[in-house]
Design an enzyme around this catalytic site. Structure first.
Site, PDB file in Angstrom:
ATOM      1  N   ASP A  54       0.852  -1.060   0.172  1.00  0.00           N
ATOM      2  CA  ASP A  54       0.052  -0.097   0.137  1.00  0.00           C
ATOM      3  C   ASP A  54       0.941   1.061  -0.226  1.00  0.00           C
ATOM      4  OD1 ASP A  54      -1.661   1.827   0.432  1.00  0.00           O
ATOM      5  OD2 ASP A  54      -2.432   1.409   2.412  1.00  0.00           O
ATOM      6  N   GLU A 132      30.782  11.430   5.576  1.00  0.00           N
ATOM      7  CA  GLU A 132      31.053  10.836   7.020  1.00  0.00           C
ATOM      8  C   GLU A 132      30.182  11.428   7.894  1.00  0.00           C
ATOM      9  OE1 GLU A 132      35.772  12.502   6.015  1.00  0.00           O
ATOM     10  OE2 GLU A 132      34.580  13.973   6.870  1.00  0.00           O
ATOM     11  N   GLU A 134      28.076  11.929  11.304  1.00  0.00           N
ATOM     12  CA  GLU A 134      28.475  12.123  12.531  1.00  0.00           C
ATOM     13  C   GLU A 134      27.115  11.923  13.332  1.00  0.00           C
ATOM     14  OE1 GLU A 134      31.736  15.683  12.019  1.00  0.00           O
ATOM     15  OE2 GLU A 134      29.747  16.205  12.380  1.00  0.00           O
ATOM     16  N   GLU A 187      34.436  12.869  18.014  1.00  0.00           N
ATOM     17  CA  GLU A 187      34.169  14.408  17.471  1.00  0.00           C
ATOM     18  C   GLU A 187      34.545  15.196  18.199  1.00  0.00           C
ATOM     19  OE1 GLU A 187      34.251  16.007  14.938  1.00  0.00           O
ATOM     20  OE2 GLU A 187      34.958  14.368  13.140  1.00  0.00           O
ATOM     21  N   GLU A 194      32.090   9.788  15.147  1.00  0.00           N
ATOM     22  CA  GLU A 194      32.304   9.526  13.667  1.00  0.00           C
ATOM     23  C   GLU A 194      32.713   8.350  13.385  1.00  0.00           C
ATOM     24  OE1 GLU A 194      34.731  11.343  10.042  1.00  0.00           O
ATOM     25  OE2 GLU A 194      33.561  12.855  11.080  1.00  0.00           O
ATOM     26  N   HIS A 249      29.694  15.296   5.865  1.00  0.00           N
ATOM     27  CA  HIS A 249      30.630  15.868   4.772  1.00  0.00           C
ATOM     28  C   HIS A 249      30.624  14.794   3.624  1.00  0.00           C
ATOM     29  CE1 HIS A 249      32.939  18.330   8.165  1.00  0.00           C
ATOM     30  NE2 HIS A 249      31.585  18.521   7.947  1.00  0.00           N
ATOM     31  N   ARG A 320      38.979  24.459   5.996  1.00  0.00           N
ATOM     32  CA  ARG A 320      37.762  23.990   6.597  1.00  0.00           C
ATOM     33  C   ARG A 320      36.727  24.766   6.992  1.00  0.00           C
ATOM     34  NH1 ARG A 320      38.561  18.401   7.910  1.00  0.00           N
ATOM     35  NH2 ARG A 320      40.957  17.862   7.731  1.00  0.00           N
ATOM     36  N   GLU A 337      35.147  17.919  -1.307  1.00  0.00           N
ATOM     37  CA  GLU A 337      34.495  17.675  -0.045  1.00  0.00           C
ATOM     38  C   GLU A 337      33.778  18.742   0.101  1.00  0.00           C
ATOM     39  OE1 GLU A 337      35.231  17.138   4.758  1.00  0.00           O
ATOM     40  OE2 GLU A 337      36.753  18.188   3.580  1.00  0.00           O
ATOM     41  N   ARG A 339      30.756  20.446   2.244  1.00  0.00           N
ATOM     42  CA  ARG A 339      30.616  19.935   3.837  1.00  0.00           C
ATOM     43  C   ARG A 339      29.297  20.381   4.393  1.00  0.00           C
ATOM     44  NH1 ARG A 339      35.456  19.776   6.454  1.00  0.00           N
ATOM     45  NH2 ARG A 339      34.772  21.189   8.074  1.00  0.00           N
TER      46      ARG A 339
END
Length: 447
Positions: A54, A132, A134, A187, A194, A249, A320, A337, A339
Site C-alpha cells: 500500500d 562522513e 556524525e 568528534e 564519527e 561531509h 575547513r 568535499e 561540507r
C-alpha cells in the site's frame, strides 16, 4: 537471472536465514520494511515478480485512490543483519519500487538516483562518494532530560572518551555487513562520534548510509538494553545548545574510463577544469540544494556561524571554514568535499542533487573563482562581501524557497518528488513556526 537467483537462494540457506526484510525509504529517507519468512520457492517468485504493498500509507508516495505499488528486491544488496539472533537469522534487500504495470515509480528516491547514474554511465561516467556521518550518543540525566553520553572532545581517548566500546562494536558489526570502515573517532562535541566508511559508487553508498544509520541505532540500543541503561543514538544535527552539530561531509569525484576526471597533473593545483566547474555548480546551486541536504528545521541550528559550521559559499584547497574543501590527495585520489549536508537528509536525493549541480557546473563552465585560504570565520561581514562570499540559507523557509526558484534542482528531483518534498517542507515549517519554546517563555513571559 535464474542462475543468479539460484545462487542467492543457496547463499541464504547457507546463512540459515529465517526472515527476509524488504527495505526502502520514504521521501524523507526514513527506512521502511516488510518482513517475510524465508522460503526458497517464494523467493524465486519474489525476485521475478516483486510484492504489492500500500503506497498511500508511505510519506510522499501516492494517494489512496492509486495506492498499489510494487517492491522488487535488488539482488545485489543482500546483507545478513549481524545484530539479529543467530538462531533466527535475518537478512535484508534494498528494493526498487514499481507501479503495478511494471514501470519505475517516479516517487522512488532510490530509483531516481539509480536512473540518474544510469544516464551518466552512458557517457562513461561513474560518480563516487564517501560520506562522513556524525552522531551523538545520548544519555538522560536524573530528571529525564537528554544529555551527552560523555564530556570528551576531538580525538580524545579513554577514560574521557566513553564511546570507544560503542565504536568498536559498531565497526565490527558494520564489517560483517560488508562495510569497509576507514576510521572511527570521537568528534568535537561531547558525546559526538564519527565512523567513516570507504568511498564507493553513489548508489551503493546511499544504500550504505541507510543501513549504517539503522545498524548504529540497533547496536547501541542492544548494548543499552544489556547494560540496563537509557542511552541511545541520535543523528539530529543540533541536539545540544552551545556545541558543534553533526554533519555528513560528502567527498566526491567523477571517474571516466577508470580515470579521475578531477585530476590534472599539469595544473598548478592538480585539479582539472572539470573539478573547478563541478565546484562552480555546487556553489551556484548551494542555496537550493540546502533544502535537500539539510532538510529539517533543526538543520539550521547547526548551520550558523561558529561551531565550525560550513555556511560560507566559497572553496578552499585546505580551508575547513569554507563550504567546499579540496583535500590534499591528488591523482586518482582527487576529490571534492562538500561540507553542508547533515545525516537527516535522504541520501538518494542529496547525492542526486549534488551530482546534478556539479554536472550543470561542468556543462555551463561555471567558474568558482579563486580559492579562499583564510579563516572565513574571522572575517567581518564587510570583508566577506568584498570577497564576494555569500552564505547558505539560514532557515528551512529560506532554503525551500531557494529550491522552488532553482529549475535545475527542481528538474533533478523530478515533478513528483519535488512537489511532494516541498509539500512536506511547507508543513514542517508551519508546524515549527507556531510552537512556543521554553526559551521564549523564559525571555518574554515577564516582560
Amino acid at each position: 537471472m535464474s542462475n543468479e537467483i539460484d545462487l542467492m537462494i543457496n547463499r541464504m540457506e547457507e546463512d540459515y536465514i529465517k526472515f527476509v526484510r524488504l527495505q526502502f525509504v520514504d521521501i524523507n529517507g526514513i527506512t521502511k520494511n516488510i518482513a517475510i519468512p524465508f522460503g526458497s520457492e517464494d523467493m524465486e517468485d519474489l525476485f521475478n515478480d516483486g510484492m504489492l504493498f500500500d503506497g498511500s500509507s508511505i510519506d510522499g508516495f501516492v494517494e489512496i485512490e492509486e495506492s498499489d505499488l510494487m517492491l522488487k528486491p535488488d539482488i545485489n544488496t543482500y546483507s545478513r543483519l549481524s545484530w539479529r539472533p543467530e538462531d533466527a537469522a535475518v537478512c535484508r534487500f534494498m528494493c526498487d519500487i514499481y507501479t503495478p504495470d511494471n514501470k519505475p515509480f517516479e516517487g522512488d528516491s532510490r530509483g531516481l538516483l539509480k536512473r540518474t547514474l544510469a544516464k551518466i554511465k552512458k557517457k562513461g561516467y561513474e560518480y563516487n562518494i564517501g560520506p562522513e556521518p556524525e552522531f551523538f550518543i545520548v544519555d538522560v540525566d536524573e530528571e529525564g532530560y537528554p544529555m551527552p553520553y560523555d564530556d570528551a572532545s576531538y580525538f580524545d581517548v579513554e577514560p574521557k572518551d566513553m564511546g570507544t566500546d560503542f565504536r568498536r562494536e559498531i565497526a565490527l558489526n558494520l564489517e560483517e555487513l560488508g562495510f569497509e570502515v576507514e576510521a572511527s573517532h570521537h568528534e568535537v562535541g561531547p558525546g559526538q562520534n564519527e565512523i567513516a566508511f570507504k568511498f564507493d559508487n553513489a548508489l551503493k553508498t546511499a544504500d550504505a548510509v541507510i543501513t549504517f544509520k539503522q545498524a548504529i541505532k540497533a547496536i547501541v540500543n542492544n548494548m543499552a538494553a544489556f547494560d540496563s541503561k537509557d542511552y541511545t543514538v541520535t543523528f539530529m544535527p543540533k541536539p545540544f545548545f552551545g556545541v558543534n552539530g553533526s554533519g555528513m561531509h560528502c567527498h566526491q569525484s567523477i571517474f571516466k574510463n577508470g580515470e579521475n576526471m578531477f585530476s590534472d597533473d599539469n595544473s598548478e593545483t592538480g585539479l582539472s577544469k572539470e573539478a573547478m566547474y563541478f565546484m562552480g555548480g555546487l556553489l551556484e546551486h548551494a542555496p537550493a540544494m540546502t533544502a535537500i541536504t539539510n532538510p529539517t528545521v533543526n538543520s539550521y541550528k547547526r548551520l550558523v556561524p561558529g561551531y565550525e559550521a560550513p555556511v560560507y559559499r566559497a572553496y578552499g584547497l585546505k580551508n575547513r571554514s569554507a563550504l567546499i574543501r579540496v583535500p590534499a590527495a591528488r591523482g586518482n585520489g582527487t576529490r571534492i568535499e562538500y561540507r553542508a549536508p547533515d545525516p537527516t537528509c535522504n541520501p538518494y536525493l542529496a547525492f542526486t542533487a549534488m551530482l546534478q549541480a556539479g554536472l550543470d557546473g561542468i556543462k555551463k563552465k561555471i567558474d568558482p573563482g579563486d580559492p579562499t585560504e583564510i579563516n572565513i570565520y574571522k572575517l567581518t561581514e564587510e570583508e566577506r562581501l568584498e570577497r564576494g562570499i555569500k552564505v547558505l540559507p539560514s532557515s528551512l523557509w529560506e532554503a525551500y524557497h531557494s529550491l522552488e526558484e532553482d529549475p535545475i534542482m527542481m528538474k533533478a528531483l523530478g515533478g513528483h518528488i519535488s512537489e511532494k518534498f516541498l509539500d512536506f517542507k511547507y508543513a514542517e515549517w508551519d508546524e515549527y513556526r507556531v510552537q512556543v519554546f521554553g526559551y521564549e517563555q523564559r525571555k518574554y513571559l515577564n516582560m
